[in-house]
Design an enzyme around this catalytic site. Structure first.
Site, PDB file in Angstrom:
ATOM      1  N   HIS A  59      14.143  -8.725  95.214  1.00  0.00           N
ATOM      2  CA  HIS A  59      14.588  -7.475  96.278  1.00  0.00           C
ATOM      3  C   HIS A  59      13.174  -7.477  97.015  1.00  0.00           C
ATOM      4  CE1 HIS A  59      15.006  -3.361  97.143  1.00  0.00           C
ATOM      5  NE2 HIS A  59      16.376  -3.352  96.767  1.00  0.00           N
ATOM      6  N   LYS A 104      19.728   4.284  88.798  1.00  0.00           N
ATOM      7  CA  LYS A 104      20.851   2.857  88.791  1.00  0.00           C
ATOM      8  C   LYS A 104      21.256   3.070  87.177  1.00  0.00           C
ATOM      9  CE  LYS A 104      18.589  -0.056  92.088  1.00  0.00           C
ATOM     10  NZ  LYS A 104      19.704  -0.103  93.046  1.00  0.00           N
ATOM     11  N   ASP A 161      10.989  -7.199  87.252  1.00  0.00           N
ATOM     12  CA  ASP A 161      11.899  -5.867  87.866  1.00  0.00           C
ATOM     13  C   ASP A 161      13.275  -5.794  87.126  1.00  0.00           C
ATOM     14  OD1 ASP A 161      13.594  -4.639  89.284  1.00  0.00           O
ATOM     15  OD2 ASP A 161      12.948  -5.581  91.219  1.00  0.00           O
TER      16      ASP A 161
HETATM   17  N1  PLP Z   1      14.778  -4.211  92.443  1.00  0.00           N
HETATM   18  C1  PLP Z   1      15.976  -4.576  92.642  1.00  0.00           C
HETATM   19  C2  PLP Z   1      16.477  -5.961  91.780  1.00  0.00           C
HETATM   20  C3  PLP Z   1      16.913  -3.756  92.984  1.00  0.00           C
HETATM   21  O1  PLP Z   1      18.372  -4.083  93.018  1.00  0.00           O
HETATM   22  C4  PLP Z   1      16.563  -2.363  93.737  1.00  0.00           C
HETATM   23  C5  PLP Z   1      17.484  -1.529  94.355  1.00  0.00           C
HETATM   24  O2  PLP Z   1      18.665  -2.069  94.626  1.00  0.00           O
HETATM   25  C6  PLP Z   1      15.333  -2.251  93.675  1.00  0.00           C
HETATM   26  C7  PLP Z   1      14.434  -3.117  93.231  1.00  0.00           C
HETATM   27  C8  PLP Z   1      14.632  -0.919  94.452  1.00  0.00           C
HETATM   28  O3  PLP Z   1      15.035   0.313  93.602  1.00  0.00           O
HETATM   29  P1  PLP Z   1      14.844   1.458  94.227  1.00  0.00           P
HETATM   30  O4  PLP Z   1      15.272   1.516  95.318  1.00  0.00           O
HETATM   31  O5  PLP Z   1      15.570   2.497  93.144  1.00  0.00           O
HETATM   32  O6  PLP Z   1      13.441   1.793  93.960  1.00  0.00           O
END
Ligand code: PLP
Length: 406
Positions: free
Chosen positions: A124, A227, A201
């Site tokens: 991400h 989430k 992550d």
């Molecule tokens: N990492 C992964 C794999 C994700 O799917 C997401 C959000 O979709 C994030 C990080 C970022 O999460 P947040 O926006 O809650 O900080």
């Protein structure tokens, strides 16, 4: 393992009985954020009504009660992750802030020009951009683990990326696009054989499977409350105590100090060193409630049920003419990314929405992965334990209906 009573579970989520455009809502955007059970919303409400006072600094009744609730939430997170100590649990605003915290503090303490950080092709943006910011500040470079045609990381190529300048591996546990469950335990063992720490992550893993920090042995592990059926604006950074002790603070302010004078400031001990300012103590207690909720169902039962949904949806969707499913990993979470023929992902998403079906479209904050796949975006359906096979049937019928329109 007994089966889930999905109808009873669904009654805990009022939004699931809503209609959109006069159609029953089918919510398949769970990888972006999950819906909240009544218990979580009630916890927020009762927090503000009954235990609202700033924490840690007060001697009065309410402040002590709020402090106790916040620290009990930290203990609930520790237990959920099977971390050794509450000193290893830092509350943040979410995955993104947790990674930025580590990227910044780790870079300050451990990175020099010429050093390397290993990430994967399926990260991400929140596990890419913070490292690029540090790359610009510190003159480090990123090395990228490639994947095979099924969307699985290539461990042979990963092993070959290590050099004497490798300082950290930062990798997703589960891909938010492909659903691939990466072999993080093996990835960590390989890094440790090179004396390199690992950040995982866990944004897409913690809500869907049991995770155990002592078993996994990652130095850092991060996730978002929203989430995992908790509120927005709260998340967690788990870090091994010796590492968190070693790293400098990320932000300065109240809470994170032991003493301040204009000549010298002494930072507070863990975990407070990393929690500058008034923490989201209402959010932390509501997150603890969410963890209690999923634990009562059982993470293993959740994983089994969602895997069953994924297999069912994959089989059903595969019957649609012109379908391309992205991500065929052997170990896969309940995320289905696809395209149908030449239909633009955005058109598919808009038309499914008109049928009451919420899916996500676009690059899913993973543009380098889209580039590797040679596409601009996908349609993504992502499932939760409150979804049903009947909803999947309607979704597949919806996708086919859209296909016939083009
Ligand atoms: N990492 C992964 C794999 C994700 O799917 C997401 C959000 O979709 C994030 C990080 C970022 O999460 P947040 O926006 O809650 O900080």
């Amino acid at each position: 393992m007994t089966a889930l009573d999905v109808q009873t579970i669904r009654a805990d989520f009022p939004i699931l009985s809503h209609k959109v455009y006069d159609k029953p809502l089918i919510y398949f955007d769970n990888a972006a954020t999950t819906q909240k059970p009544k218990e979580v919303v009630e916890k927020i409400e009762s927090g503000y009504y009954n235990v609202n006072a700033n924490i840690h600094r007060g001697v009065h009744f309410l402040s002590l009660a709020a402090t106790e609730a916040h620290e009990a939430a930290r203990e609930a997170v520790r237990r959920f992750l099977n971390a050794r100590s509450t000193n290893e649990i830092i509350f943040t605003r979410g995955t993104t802030e947790s990674i930025n915290l580590i990227a910044s503090s780790f870079a300050d303490e451990c990175l020099s020009p010429g050093d390397e950080v290993i990430v994967s092709v399926m990260e991400h943006h929140s596990n890419i951009v913070p490292w690029q910011i540090q790359a610009a500040r510190k003159g480090i470079s990123l090395k990228v683990i490639p994947m095979n045609e099924k969307g699985e990381l290539r461990l042979d190529a990963y092993k070959a990326l290590f050099s004497e300048r490798t300082r950290l591996v930062a990798v997703a546990h589960v891909s938010n696009v492909l659903g691939t469950i990466n072999p993080v335990k093996e990835i960590i063992e390989i890094a440790h054989a090179h004396d390199v720490p690992v950040l995982v992550d866990g944004a897409q893993s913690v809500p869907h499977m049991a995770v155990d920090m002592q078993d996994l042995d990652a130095e850092f592990y991060v996730f978002s409350g929203h989430k995992i059926y908790g509120p927005t604006g709260i998340g967690v950074l788990y870090g091994k105590e010796d590492w968190l002790d070693r790293l400098p603070p990320y932000q300065g302010g109240g809470e994170m100090i032991a003493s301040v004078s204009f000549e010298k400031t002494v930072f507070n001990e863990l975990p407070y060193k990393f929690e500058a300012g008034t923490p989201d103590f209402i959010g932390s207690t509501a997150l603890a409630e969410a963890l209690r909720y999923v634990s009562a169902i059982g993470m293993d039962r959740i994983a089994a049920y969602e895997t069953d949904l994924l297999h069912y949806a994959t089989e059903r969707l595969a019957t649609i003419e012109g379908i391309r499913i992205f991500g065929q990993a052997v170990h896969k979470g309940a995320v289905l990314s696809f395209l149908v023929g030449k239909i633009h992902h955005y058109d598919m998403g808009m038309l499914l929405d008109r049928l009451g079906i919420a899916v996500r479209t676009g690059h899913h904050c993973a543009q380098p992965l889209m580039h590797a796949l040679g596409i601009e975006g996908t349609v993504r359906a992502s499932f939760s334990f409150y979804n049903t096979k009947e909803e999947i049937d309607q979704f597949v019928a919806g996708v086919d209906r859209v296909r016939k329109m083009f």
